[in-house]
Design an enzyme around this catalytic site. Structure first.
Site, PDB file in Angstrom:
ATOM      1  N   TYR A  94       2.227 -46.304  12.733  1.00  0.00           N
ATOM      2  CA  TYR A  94       3.107 -45.133  12.893  1.00  0.00           C
ATOM      3  C   TYR A  94       2.391 -43.853  12.480  1.00  0.00           C
ATOM      4  CZ  TYR A  94       4.073 -44.958   7.820  1.00  0.00           C
ATOM      5  OH  TYR A  94       3.955 -44.840   6.455  1.00  0.00           O
ATOM      6  N   CYS A  95       2.835 -42.758  13.083  1.00  0.00           N
ATOM      7  CA  CYS A  95       2.378 -41.422  12.687  1.00  0.00           C
ATOM      8  C   CYS A  95       3.625 -40.603  12.371  1.00  0.00           C
ATOM      9  CB  CYS A  95       1.489 -40.794  13.750  1.00  0.00           C
ATOM     10  SG  CYS A  95       2.265 -40.545  15.366  1.00  0.00           S
ATOM     11  N   TRP A  96       3.558 -39.281  12.590  1.00  0.00           N
ATOM     12  CA  TRP A  96       4.684 -38.432  12.188  1.00  0.00           C
ATOM     13  C   TRP A  96       5.932 -38.698  13.019  1.00  0.00           C
ATOM     14  CZ3 TRP A  96       6.674 -35.869   8.415  1.00  0.00           C
ATOM     15  CH2 TRP A  96       7.677 -34.925   8.658  1.00  0.00           C
TER      16      TRP A  96
END
Length: 351
Positions: A94-96
């Protein structure tokens, strides 16, 4: 298809071998999904550089430079911490907000043969689930307060209750603060990280059994308790631990050893009490510290500062007292006996 959990419990039970946070180190440091490892595909400086190019020059140029940086950093991770993993490995990335950074890294991992997936909505989804759990829903289990004046070993007793199978949440442990003016134990987590830790503890509760928390105000240090929990605490019955001043002073000397004593023998944090207690009292207390009279200091703080403040707070509240558990000693054996007695009270309550 991206992973799209609907609750904190769903997220924590995700069927993946690892959770990878590819955001920048500062984003990870502020808060992250519990257990996630940090493998940033852009450093803080790289992220700022790409963002500046995107705004001031060209989105296309920013994406091209960003892609090169992501590929370079991904190679470092693959040749480093991921080098020994086998072909069946299944990570969640996951990222932002579930966009380019996590998608790019997951795609590279997928090309290797690993069964990588991403989080729909990224960290923002996790944050939304945490906020829903803490702010939009009632607290998930009945609460019992462990109350008592300063020095009654409440935090120590929580750990002993947990070892006896009682559900507990150590709020001061999560906040890294003992809850008093002298209670700092070092840097506290960010509010978001505190809420993540609390939501994680809540997700593990059995809603059919009571959970014991230490009586607190609405803030622990600089961190704020979410309304669902604090409202449950205000309505909860309390088990009150009582002990003589001498026993409490001896316990405080043991519990605070090395915590509030500065290297020059002074307790500098006592300066925080000057607006409440005046210069004369604080000067005398700091002299006790310099002279190593810690038991005398503990007795003074209990009788002149903490007990009067507790009395004022209790006069303004209507907490129902379930029972009082009194002890003459707070040494190790005394705390073990207290934990047995409190666990029996809770067992009778939940039974």
């Amino acid at each position: 298809m991206p992973f799209a959990p609907e609750t904190v419990q769903n997220f924590l039970a995700a069927p993946f071998d690892a959770v990878i946070d590819v955001r920048s180190p500062s984003e990870y440091a502020e808060d992250h999904v519990p257990g996630a490892i940090s493998l940033p595909v852009l450093s803080d400086e790289e992220r700022a550089r790409v963002g500046t190019i995107y705004v001031q020059e060209s989105p296309f140029l920013a994406r091209k430079i960003g892609a090169a940086l992501v590929a370079r950093n991904a190679a470092t991770h693959i040749e480093g911490p991921l080098a020994d993993l086998e072909g069946g490995w299944k990570p969640l990335v996951y990222c932002w907000r579930g966009g380019q950074r996590s998608g790019s890294f997951a795609s590279i991992l997928g090309q290797i043969g690993w069964r990588a997936d991403t989080v729909e909505g990224g960290y923002r989804r996790w944050r939304r689930l945490v906020k829903e759990a803490l702010y939009d829903r009632p607290f998930p289990a009945p609460v019992i307060l462990l109350d008592g004046n300063t020095g009654t070993a409440k935090t120590d007793l929580l750990a002993r209750l947990a070892s006896r199978g009682v559900q507990v949440i150590d709020l001061e442990g999560l906040a890294n603060h003992k809850g008093s003016a002298l209670g700092s134990q070092g840097p506290q987590p960010a509010q978001k990280a505190f809420e993540t830790a609390l939501a994680t503890e809540m997700a593990r509760l059995d809603p059919a059994r009571p959970v014991v928390v230490e009586a607190e105000s609405s803030k622990i240090g600089r961190l704020i308790l979410p309304p669902s929990l604090f409202n449950a605490m205000k309505a909860a019955p309390a088990i009150e631990v009582t002990a003589p001043v001498e026993a409490r002073a001896a316990y405080l000397v043991e519990d605070y050893a090395g915590l509030i004593e500065a290297s020059d023998g002074r307790i500098d944090r006592l300066d925080l009490l000057r607006p409440l207690q005046g210069h004369e009292a604080v000067d005398a207390w700091q002299a006790m510290a310099r002279e190593g009279r810690y038991s005398d200091l503990a007795r003074e703080l209990i009788t002149r500062h903490y007990d009067p403040r507790y009395a004022k707070v209790r006069a303004r509240t209507t907490t129902e007292r379930m029972t009082e558990v009194a002890t003459e000693t707070l040494d190790l054996d005394g705390r073990e006996r207290l934990a047995d007695r409190i666990a029996a009270v809770i067992s009778g309550q939940s039974g």
